[in-house]
Design a protein around this motif. Structure first.
Motif, PDB file in Angstrom:
ATOM      1  N   THR A 114     -10.999  17.189   6.387  1.00  0.00           N
ATOM      2  CA  THR A 114     -11.017  18.671   6.339  1.00  0.00           C
ATOM      3  C   THR A 114     -10.497  19.176   5.003  1.00  0.00           C
ATOM      4  N   GLY A 115     -10.831  18.456   3.929  1.00  0.00           N
ATOM      5  CA  GLY A 115     -10.471  18.891   2.591  1.00  0.00           C
ATOM      6  C   GLY A 115      -9.064  18.561   2.148  1.00  0.00           C
ATOM      7  N   LYS A 116      -8.282  17.913   2.982  1.00  0.00           N
ATOM      8  CA  LYS A 116      -6.897  17.587   2.631  1.00  0.00           C
ATOM      9  C   LYS A 116      -6.725  16.080   2.453  1.00  0.00           C
ATOM     10  N   LEU A 117      -5.936  15.730   1.450  1.00  0.00           N
ATOM     11  CA  LEU A 117      -5.679  14.315   1.181  1.00  0.00           C
ATOM     12  C   LEU A 117      -4.821  13.713   2.285  1.00  0.00           C
ATOM     13  N   LEU A 118      -5.268  12.577   2.806  1.00  0.00           N
ATOM     14  CA  LEU A 118      -4.480  11.843   3.791  1.00  0.00           C
ATOM     15  C   LEU A 118      -3.631  10.773   3.108  1.00  0.00           C
ATOM     16  N   ARG A 119      -4.258  10.010   2.208  1.00  0.00           N
ATOM     17  CA  ARG A 119      -3.523   8.971   1.509  1.00  0.00           C
ATOM     18  C   ARG A 119      -4.410   8.300   0.465  1.00  0.00           C
TER      19      ARG A 119
ATOM     20  N   SER B  38       0.820  -1.202   0.000  1.00  0.00           N
ATOM     21  CA  SER B  38       0.000   0.000   0.000  1.00  0.00           C
ATOM     22  C   SER B  38       0.859   1.259   0.000  1.00  0.00           C
ATOM     23  N   GLU B  39       1.979   1.224   0.725  1.00  0.00           N
ATOM     24  CA  GLU B  39       2.885   2.377   0.754  1.00  0.00           C
ATOM     25  C   GLU B  39       3.466   2.656  -0.628  1.00  0.00           C
ATOM     26  N   VAL B  40       3.879   1.618  -1.329  1.00  0.00           N
ATOM     27  CA  VAL B  40       4.446   1.803  -2.662  1.00  0.00           C
ATOM     28  C   VAL B  40       3.378   2.292  -3.630  1.00  0.00           C
ATOM     29  N   ALA B  41       2.160   1.745  -3.551  1.00  0.00           N
ATOM     30  CA  ALA B  41       1.069   2.205  -4.412  1.00  0.00           C
ATOM     31  C   ALA B  41       0.753   3.670  -4.145  1.00  0.00           C
ATOM     32  N   HIS B  42       0.680   4.038  -2.867  1.00  0.00           N
ATOM     33  CA  HIS B  42       0.432   5.431  -2.484  1.00  0.00           C
ATOM     34  C   HIS B  42       1.531   6.340  -3.026  1.00  0.00           C
ATOM     35  N   ALA B  43       2.781   5.897  -2.928  1.00  0.00           N
ATOM     36  CA  ALA B  43       3.903   6.701  -3.401  1.00  0.00           C
ATOM     37  C   ALA B  43       3.866   6.883  -4.919  1.00  0.00           C
ATOM     38  N   LEU B  44       3.542   5.820  -5.654  1.00  0.00           N
ATOM     39  CA  LEU B  44       3.462   5.927  -7.116  1.00  0.00           C
ATOM     40  C   LEU B  44       2.354   6.884  -7.542  1.00  0.00           C
ATOM     41  N   LEU B  45       1.225   6.850  -6.832  1.00  0.00           N
ATOM     42  CA  LEU B  45       0.121   7.745  -7.181  1.00  0.00           C
ATOM     43  C   LEU B  45       0.439   9.191  -6.824  1.00  0.00           C
ATOM     44  N   LEU B  46       1.079   9.411  -5.679  1.00  0.00           N
ATOM     45  CA  LEU B  46       1.496  10.772  -5.335  1.00  0.00           C
ATOM     46  C   LEU B  46       2.485  11.318  -6.359  1.00  0.00           C
ATOM     47  N   ARG B  47       3.408  10.464  -6.787  1.00  0.00           N
ATOM     48  CA  ARG B  47       4.397  10.864  -7.786  1.00  0.00           C
ATOM     49  C   ARG B  47       3.714  11.274  -9.098  1.00  0.00           C
ATOM     50  N   ALA B  48       2.682  10.519  -9.469  1.00  0.00           N
ATOM     51  CA  ALA B  48       1.961  10.832 -10.700  1.00  0.00           C
ATOM     52  C   ALA B  48       1.258  12.188 -10.610  1.00  0.00           C
ATOM     53  N   GLN B  49       0.700  12.499  -9.436  1.00  0.00           N
ATOM     54  CA  GLN B  49       0.011  13.789  -9.271  1.00  0.00           C
ATOM     55  C   GLN B  49       1.007  14.946  -9.375  1.00  0.00           C
ATOM     56  N   LYS B  50       2.176  14.775  -8.747  1.00  0.00           N
ATOM     57  CA  LYS B  50       3.196  15.831  -8.803  1.00  0.00           C
ATOM     58  C   LYS B  50       3.724  16.012 -10.215  1.00  0.00           C
ATOM     59  N   SER B  51       3.899  14.893 -10.923  1.00  0.00           N
ATOM     60  CA  SER B  51       4.374  14.980 -12.309  1.00  0.00           C
ATOM     61  C   SER B  51       3.373  15.696 -13.200  1.00  0.00           C
ATOM     62  N   ALA B  52       2.080  15.572 -12.846  1.00  0.00           N
ATOM     63  CA  ALA B  52       1.031  16.235 -13.614  1.00  0.00           C
ATOM     64  C   ALA B  52       0.805  17.666 -13.159  1.00  0.00           C
ATOM     65  N   GLY B  53       1.594  18.135 -12.171  1.00  0.00           N
ATOM     66  CA  GLY B  53       1.483  19.500 -11.694  1.00  0.00           C
ATOM     67  C   GLY B  53       0.284  19.751 -10.805  1.00  0.00           C
ATOM     68  N   MET B  54      -0.238  18.695 -10.179  1.00  0.00           N
ATOM     69  CA  MET B  54      -1.416  18.833  -9.327  1.00  0.00           C
ATOM     70  C   MET B  54      -1.022  19.108  -7.884  1.00  0.00           C
ATOM     71  N   GLU B  55      -1.879  19.826  -7.171  1.00  0.00           N
ATOM     72  CA  GLU B  55      -1.692  20.086  -5.755  1.00  0.00           C
ATOM     73  C   GLU B  55      -2.067  18.836  -4.985  1.00  0.00           C
ATOM     74  N   THR B  56      -1.098  18.236  -4.298  1.00  0.00           N
ATOM     75  CA  THR B  56      -1.333  16.934  -3.675  1.00  0.00           C
ATOM     76  C   THR B  56      -2.153  17.011  -2.392  1.00  0.00           C
ATOM     77  N   ASP B  57      -2.314  18.194  -1.812  1.00  0.00           N
ATOM     78  CA  ASP B  57      -3.123  18.304  -0.602  1.00  0.00           C
ATOM     79  C   ASP B  57      -4.613  18.191  -0.902  1.00  0.00           C
ATOM     80  N   ARG B  58      -5.009  18.638  -2.087  1.00  0.00           N
ATOM     81  CA  ARG B  58      -6.430  18.631  -2.450  1.00  0.00           C
ATOM     82  C   ARG B  58      -6.566  18.060  -3.858  1.00  0.00           C
ATOM     83  N   ILE B  59      -6.918  16.781  -3.942  1.00  0.00           N
ATOM     84  CA  ILE B  59      -7.018  16.100  -5.229  1.00  0.00           C
ATOM     85  C   ILE B  59      -8.452  15.624  -5.419  1.00  0.00           C
TER      86      ILE B  59
END
Length: 518
Positions: free
Chosen positions: A312-317, A237-258
């Motif tokens: 509270t509107g912020k991504l946890l994982r 789950s940690e690796v899956a979470h990390a790969l998805l976070l990486r994809a959001q950052k690569s796409a220029g998305m704000e990772t706190d609110r997705i």
């Protein structure tokens, strides 16, 4: 067909010792198939035809674009000889099930890279019972260098044309998983298969929780065709979470609110080496190491639904499943006894959590609009699952009616009841009986869920010390990892957000539910 290896001092050259064919070789003339039983095969373009020894006899072997077929060469017998007809029966393998080809040589101790050519070895992925895969070999014996070179080159060309088969993998290995067996599992069962398949690997040892997450934020993945995690549910789950976070950052998305996350860029493979292996079991249908490795080698890629957990509107994982209430508190208890073995720790935590279980009064809090369905009351446990969640204690799954990519989650609620009735419900997961056939259990098919806790002691005796209490909030069990949140949690499903190496599942419908509980 069960193939037997000839018992002699011969072997297929592996890894860097694979023998390549010379630059050019003339094509072997092909002959048409004439048997009426081979109408379908005759429709395929025949690439090569020749004679090889297979098993203990010579065979007429035909290679087409999709299959390899062979028939024993036997002396002519009178028509109608049933034994003769049975011995002449054609056999075949589909080329999509072949994952490697090697030139087979007899090598002495002094001969490291060369020796007497014996023929060709095909490495094959076979389907067994109960979703298991196994690797096998088929030897095509022919002592002619030119003949084998032509066939070897053609096999290599065909195998290179299959899509999704990885050539290079980034491996994350958690040596602490289960009984610290992950390292042995990888180097004894997985790495040898990857070498046979000619897959390059780069192995990183996970030294602490969150290590893969920090590494995948910055590490270079260009040149890799996929990522593999060797470990349990928490590591996967940690690796899956990390790969998805990486994809959001690569796409220029704000990772706190997705709100609409993008898909992970690389597929993820899961090698089960933990205590429960829910993710791998749900993906492959069985927690079998060789099966998982062969799915990766064969490039069997499946798009899988993923949840986002926000507060509270912020991504946890990101995650695949969660339990709140009894499931979360049992995990919080287990985390305090890490010195025990995994199975002992799990059983101890469940028993201790059940011992403190009791009915608790409460009142609902309505905080919704017309598009949400409210479920009010006091509950013992709430499960939200985007995958079936199969494991040894729930062989049919904690959510047997959901699938890997059906665009919906299973919401399973256990309302307040007696301890004995709740235990009956838990025991049903390990049996063939319907675990949901209780008046206090409710199930829903949903796209989104909001869980709003009302107090920190629901379902437990407030007069006893609560070992699961935390300043950080209420305990959640998300894919086997402890997550503590002090306020409402919003779980939203995102269809087919990550590619996993494994099998496919069916699809069903969905809806939305808000759950105010505890």
């Amino acid at each position: 067909m069960p193939w037997r290896r000839r018992r002699s001092r011969v072997s297929a050259l592996e890894g860097g010792q694979e023998e390549e064919a010379p630059p050019e070789a003339a094509a072997v003339p092909s002959a048409p198939l004439t048997s009426p039983q081979q109408t379908e095969a005759a429709a395929e373009r025949i690439l090569l035809r020749g004679i090889f020894e297979i098993g203990r006899g010579s065979c007429d072997v035909v290679l087409s674009e999709r299959a390899l077929r062979w028939r024993p060469i036997l002396p002519e017998r009178p028509a109608g000889d049933s034994k003769h007809d049975w011995l002449c029966k054609e056999e075949f393998i589909e080329l999509k099930d072949v994952f490697s080809v090697k030139l087979k040589r007899r090598c002495s101790v002094k001969q490291q890279r060369s020796g007497t050519l014996l023929g060709i070895t095909l490495f094959i992925c076979l389907k067994k019972e109960q979703n298991k895969l196994k690797n096998s070999t088929l030897d095509l014996i022919n002592l002619s260098e030119d003949h084998c070179d032509i066939w070897f080159r053609q096999f290599k060309k065909i195998l290179a044309g299959f899509p999704n088969r990885p050539k290079s993998l980034k491996i994350f290995l958690n040596p602490q998983s289960h009984k610290k067996e992950a390292t042995q599992v990888y180097y004894e069962k997985v790495e040898p298969l990857l070498k046979i398949a000619g897959i390059k690997t780069d192995v990183t040892i996970m030294e602490y929780q969150g290590h893969a997450l920090s590494l995948l934020k910055e590490c270079e993945l260009q040149g890799f065709d996929g990522v593999v995690c060797v470990g349990g549910d928490g590591s996967a789950s940690e690796v899956a979470h990390a790969l998805l976070l990486r994809a959001q950052k690569s796409a220029g998305m704000e990772t706190d609110r997705i709100l609409t996350p993008v898909r992970a860029q690389l597929p993820l493979g899961l090698i089960p080496a933990g205590s429960t292996n829910v993710l791998a079991h749900s993906l492959h249908g069985v927690p079998h190491v060789v099966t998982a490795a062969l799915h990766i080698i064969m490039g069997h890629v499946q798009l899988v639904d993923v949840c986002t957990f926000s507060s509270t509107g912020k991504l946890l994982r990101f995650g695949f499943s969660a339990m709140f209430g009894f499931g979360g508190r049992a995990l919080a208890l287990a985390e305090k006894y890490r010195w025990m073995s995994p199975n002992q720790r799990r059983d101890f935590a469940v028993i201790k959590a059940l011992a403190k279980l009791k009915r608790e009064q409460g009142s609902p809090k309505s905080d919704c609009n017309d598009q949400w369905q409210m479920i009010q009351g006091q509950f013992l446990n709430v499960s939200i699952m985007a995958i079936p969640c199969l494991c040894s204690v729930a062989p049919r799954g904690f959510a047997p009616n959901t699938r890997l990519n059906n665009g919906s989650m299973a919401l399973i609620i256990a309302r307040n009841t007696s301890r004995s009735e709740f235990i009956k419900h838990l025991k049903r997961y390990a049996s063939v009986k319907n675990q949901f056939n209780f008046p206090f259990v409710e199930t829903y098919t949903v796209e989104e869920v909001k869980v709003h806790p009302r107090n920190n002691t629901s379902g437990y005796n407030p007069e006893e010390e609560d070992e699961t209490a935390s300043e950080n909030g209420f305990p959640w069990n998300v894919d086997g990892d402890l997550m503590e949140v002090s306020s409402e949690v919003h779980i939203r499903l995102h269809p087919r957000l990550i590619s996993l190496y494994g099998g496919s599942m069916e699809e069903v419908n969905d809806s939305k539910v808000t759950c105010n509980c505890f």
